[in-house]
Design a protein around this motif. Structure first.
Motif, PDB file in Angstrom:
ATOM      1  N   GLU A  37      31.072  40.241  33.169  1.00  0.00           N
ATOM      2  CA  GLU A  37      31.518  41.444  32.453  1.00  0.00           C
ATOM      3  C   GLU A  37      30.781  41.602  31.129  1.00  0.00           C
ATOM      4  O   GLU A  37      30.393  42.722  30.755  1.00  0.00           O
ATOM      5  CB  GLU A  37      33.026  41.381  32.212  1.00  0.00           C
ATOM      6  CG  GLU A  37      33.578  42.650  31.597  1.00  0.00           C
ATOM      7  CD  GLU A  37      35.063  42.603  31.303  1.00  0.00           C
ATOM      8  OE1 GLU A  37      35.636  43.658  30.936  1.00  0.00           O
ATOM      9  OE2 GLU A  37      35.664  41.512  31.430  1.00  0.00           O
ATOM     10  N   LEU A  81      37.124  43.661  26.559  1.00  0.00           N
ATOM     11  CA  LEU A  81      36.924  42.945  27.817  1.00  0.00           C
ATOM     12  C   LEU A  81      38.229  42.890  28.614  1.00  0.00           C
ATOM     13  O   LEU A  81      39.294  42.596  28.073  1.00  0.00           O
ATOM     14  CB  LEU A  81      36.419  41.529  27.553  1.00  0.00           C
ATOM     15  CG  LEU A  81      35.010  41.406  26.956  1.00  0.00           C
ATOM     16  CD1 LEU A  81      34.706  39.954  26.611  1.00  0.00           C
ATOM     17  CD2 LEU A  81      33.963  41.969  27.889  1.00  0.00           C
ATOM     18  N   SER A  83      38.688  40.792  31.213  1.00  0.00           N
ATOM     19  CA  SER A  83      38.865  39.458  31.796  1.00  0.00           C
ATOM     20  C   SER A  83      39.290  38.409  30.778  1.00  0.00           C
ATOM     21  O   SER A  83      39.352  37.225  31.107  1.00  0.00           O
ATOM     22  CB  SER A  83      37.558  39.013  32.462  1.00  0.00           C
ATOM     23  OG  SER A  83      36.480  39.078  31.536  1.00  0.00           O
ATOM     24  N   TYR A 262      41.893  42.100  37.385  1.00  0.00           N
ATOM     25  CA  TYR A 262      40.521  42.583  37.187  1.00  0.00           C
ATOM     26  C   TYR A 262      39.526  41.718  37.955  1.00  0.00           C
ATOM     27  O   TYR A 262      38.626  42.238  38.629  1.00  0.00           O
ATOM     28  CB  TYR A 262      40.176  42.575  35.692  1.00  0.00           C
ATOM     29  CG  TYR A 262      38.721  42.838  35.398  1.00  0.00           C
ATOM     30  CD1 TYR A 262      38.223  44.135  35.346  1.00  0.00           C
ATOM     31  CD2 TYR A 262      37.835  41.787  35.194  1.00  0.00           C
ATOM     32  CE1 TYR A 262      36.889  44.377  35.082  1.00  0.00           C
ATOM     33  CE2 TYR A 262      36.493  42.019  34.922  1.00  0.00           C
ATOM     34  CZ  TYR A 262      36.030  43.319  34.873  1.00  0.00           C
ATOM     35  OH  TYR A 262      34.695  43.549  34.620  1.00  0.00           O
ATOM     36  N   LYS A 266      37.007  42.839  41.076  1.00  0.00           N
ATOM     37  CA  LYS A 266      35.557  42.640  41.041  1.00  0.00           C
ATOM     38  C   LYS A 266      35.076  41.844  42.248  1.00  0.00           C
ATOM     39  O   LYS A 266      33.999  42.098  42.794  1.00  0.00           O
ATOM     40  CB  LYS A 266      35.159  41.918  39.744  1.00  0.00           C
ATOM     41  CG  LYS A 266      35.123  42.832  38.530  1.00  0.00           C
ATOM     42  CD  LYS A 266      34.040  43.879  38.671  1.00  0.00           C
ATOM     43  CE  LYS A 266      33.904  44.764  37.462  1.00  0.00           C
ATOM     44  NZ  LYS A 266      32.833  45.780  37.622  1.00  0.00           N
TER      45      LYS A 266
END
Length: 492
Positions: A37, A81, A83, A262, A266
């Motif tokens: 990310e 962010l 993550s 998340y 992904k």
């Protein structure tokens, strides 16, 4: 899948403490998702990242010159962010004395044995008034996990406080501050609690800086994390945990963390315009995270068995402002083919039941079995199921037994005080080994008198009607359609 990177920025995972500017507090096991990310958003370069610094699994270190990294632009990027849990300004770290040398602890670490059965205490007779005594809880034996030995004794807390008090650099963020608070994240087994750390360190910092403590609205938030025998002292820059970005009116008891949701999204390889289903949606964390990341460019669907939970998820959808892009309804995850059309879903991302919030009579193996079988009807060929589960072995056994899936990844992560597994499985169009096996069985069926399974329905009789139509393997569905008109003509 995101690159599985366990040591980024070179092979040396022991960065010099003076080179570390920030620490990212994350879910252990998702280091590669965090790095991907950061690189995707072009916030930092690979050389500036150190994954698992000093062997600490729940951190990513950001190294470099203070003037180049500690800028408003980079801080804003890191704060955004998905993550990451917390952004920490690093101050210093040190180690605590251990009760035993590391080599002795490693030698004593053995495989966990089966727990002893709980012993029931003898029942007491009725008292003089004729009242029955209160039911006593079953006495649980003291089963200490062999792999989780006590690392640090009570004297380590005194060493911790003395080291922070006498550190020459101190805590720069407290210079000139008006109020502060201390919190602690403790990982491992110690003969002291995180509350002990917070109270004692708070007293030490007060005596050194003469600043009042404020637990509700502090100007400076100090973090003292104790990970095994390593102590990390830092300042938390975010006021609220970064993963708590969805303001929801309804919260399910077994909701997955947004940072974990998340990572799972992904791993599914989602693209704009895809249809994503969460058949165990709960409060809808996976759906809101997907809507947030892909900016409403996905078709999102969720379902639950309880009308109460569905109503709560719809309430959350209204608060998130995505009622038009998310469809939520009551549906049984074992019978997805009754609620969703064939090949209508690109990916399924879900948090499977762990057995904590379900009925004692519920057999989770049947739930997993029905879920994966019925998913073959609505999930497109090449689509992925990304599932978070606590009992990974039974799920993987079921996936392999069915023969419809290719397992792409299975990784253990840390969330809270549990270590569940994320399993990524891809839907196969046709399993050549499976098909060959049943063709051979069908060929020899007429030569024997005993039962010989010739299709999936024979192996999974309880899912003939509810799992896969007629118990047919997906690769045999078209053959089934061609045979039906011939059988009808012959019957006439």
């Amino acid at each position: 899948l995101p690159r599985r990177v366990m040591s980024f920025g070179g092979n040396n995972n022991e960065p010099a403490p003076e080179s570390v500017v920030f620490l990212l507090y994350i879910n252990a096991g998702l280091q590669d998702v965090v790095v991907s990310e950061i690189l995707e958003k072009k916030i930092l370069s690979e050389q500036q990242l150190k994954v698992t610094p000093w062997g600490l699994q729940s951190y990513v270190a950001i190294c470099g010159k203070q003037s180049e990294i500690d800028t408003e632009q980079i801080r804003a990027g890191l704060m955004g962010l998905h993550s990451v849990h917390d952004l920490l300004r690093f101050h210093f770290k040190f180690t605590l004395p251990m009760l035993k040398p590391p080599e002795e602890i490693a030698a004593e670490t053995v495989q966990e044995e089966e727990p002893e059965p709980m012993e029931e205490e003898p029942e007491e007779d009725e008292n003089e008034d004729g009242d029955k005594p209160k039911k006593r809880r079953k006495k649980r034996p003291n089963n200490k996990k062999p792999g989780a030995l006590v690392l640090c004794g009570p004297e380590a807390l005194r060493v911790l406080c003395d080291t922070i008090r006498d550190n020459p650099t101190g805590v720069p963020t407290l210079e000139g501050a008006k109020s502060f608070r201390v919190t602690c994240d403790r990982q491992g087994r110690h003969q002291f609690t995180r509350t002990d750390v917070q109270i004692n360190v708070g007293t030490v910092l007060w005596s050194r800086y003469k600043i009042k403590g404020d637990m509700k609205n502090p100007e400076v938030h100090i973090r003292v994390d104790v990970v095994l025998n390593t102590v990390v002292v830092s300042t938390m820059l975010n006021e609220v945990e970064l993963s708590k970005r969805h303001r929801l009116g309804f919260t399910h008891k077994s909701s997955v963390k947004p940072s974990v949701a998340y990572a799972m999204l992904k791993m599914a390889g989602i693209k704009e315009g895809d249809t994503v289903l969460d058949p165990f949606c709960g409060g809808g964390t996976v759906l809101w995270e997907a809507n947030d990341v892909w900016k409403g460019k996905l078709k999102l669907m969720g379902s639950e068995l309880s009308q109460k939970i569905v109503d709560g998820a719809k309430k959350n959808a209204a608060e998130e402002g995505c009622e038009s892009t998310v469809q939520i309804k009551v549906a049984n995850a074992r019978h997805l083919h009754k609620n969703y059309e064939r090949d209508s879903v690109d990916h399924i991302v879900t948090n499977l039941p762990w057995g904590v919030q379900v009925s004692k009579k519920t057999d989770l193996n049947i739930v997993y079995k029905g879920f994966y079988l019925s998913s073959t009807r609505c999930l497109k060929v090449g689509g992925r199921i990304v599932a978070l589960v606590l009992t990974a072995v039974s799920v993987i056994d079921e996936i392999r037994r069915q023969g419809f899936w290719k397992i792409l990844d299975a990784r253990v992560i840390k969330t809270g005080d549990l270590c569940p597994t994320i399993i990524v499985a891809e839907r196969l169009a046709k399993d050549p080994v499976w098909t060959s096996l049943f063709e051979q069985r069908k060929l020899f069926a007429s030569y024997v008198n005993g039962p010989t399974p010739t299709h999936v329905g024979d192996l999974y009789p309880d899912f003939d009607e509810n799992g896969v139509t007629g118990g047919i393997h997906p690769g045999q569905i078209e053959e089934k359609k061609e045979e039906e008109p011939k059988k009808e003509a012959a019957a006439q």
